[in-house]
Design a protein around this motif. Structure first.
Motif: not given
Length: 100
Positions: A36-38, A40-48
């Motif tokens: 799907v992508g790269k 990362s998750m903390d307070k938000t979900i990010r997909i590069r």
């Protein structure tokens, strides 16, 4: 379709006895394994390099399936909803979702 799929995956994980944190780590691995992508998750979900929006030219966030999937999963496992706030399809450097 994305919401239902996310809910079912979340339900399966909880029924298997996974705790919330373990389920979240597993969903991140699943998304990465599915290319799907790269993620990362903390307070938000990010997909590069999000595969859903990389070829789209949009004015609004446009990761509809991914947003639905993450909403279904998050509402089941964390009792939270998410909203896409950034999107590669509209020129942002990554796709990002806030948890609410």
């Amino acid at each position: 379709g994305g919401v239902l799929a996310g809910m079912r995956v979340g339900e399966k994980m909880l029924n298997m006895g996974m705790e919330e944190e373990e389920a979240v780590k597993s969903i991140i691995r699943l998304l990465e394994d599915c290319k799907v992508g790269k993620v990362s998750m903390d307070k938000t979900i990010r997909i590069r390099e999000c595969c859903e929006s990389i070829f789209i030219d949009a004015k609004e966030p446009s990761c509809f399936f991914t947003t639905g999937f993450l909403n279904g999963f998050s509402s089941t496992v964390k009792n939270q909803h998410i909203k896409e706030t950034k999107c590669v399809g509209r020129g942002d450097p990554y796709c990002e979702w806030e948890m609410r």
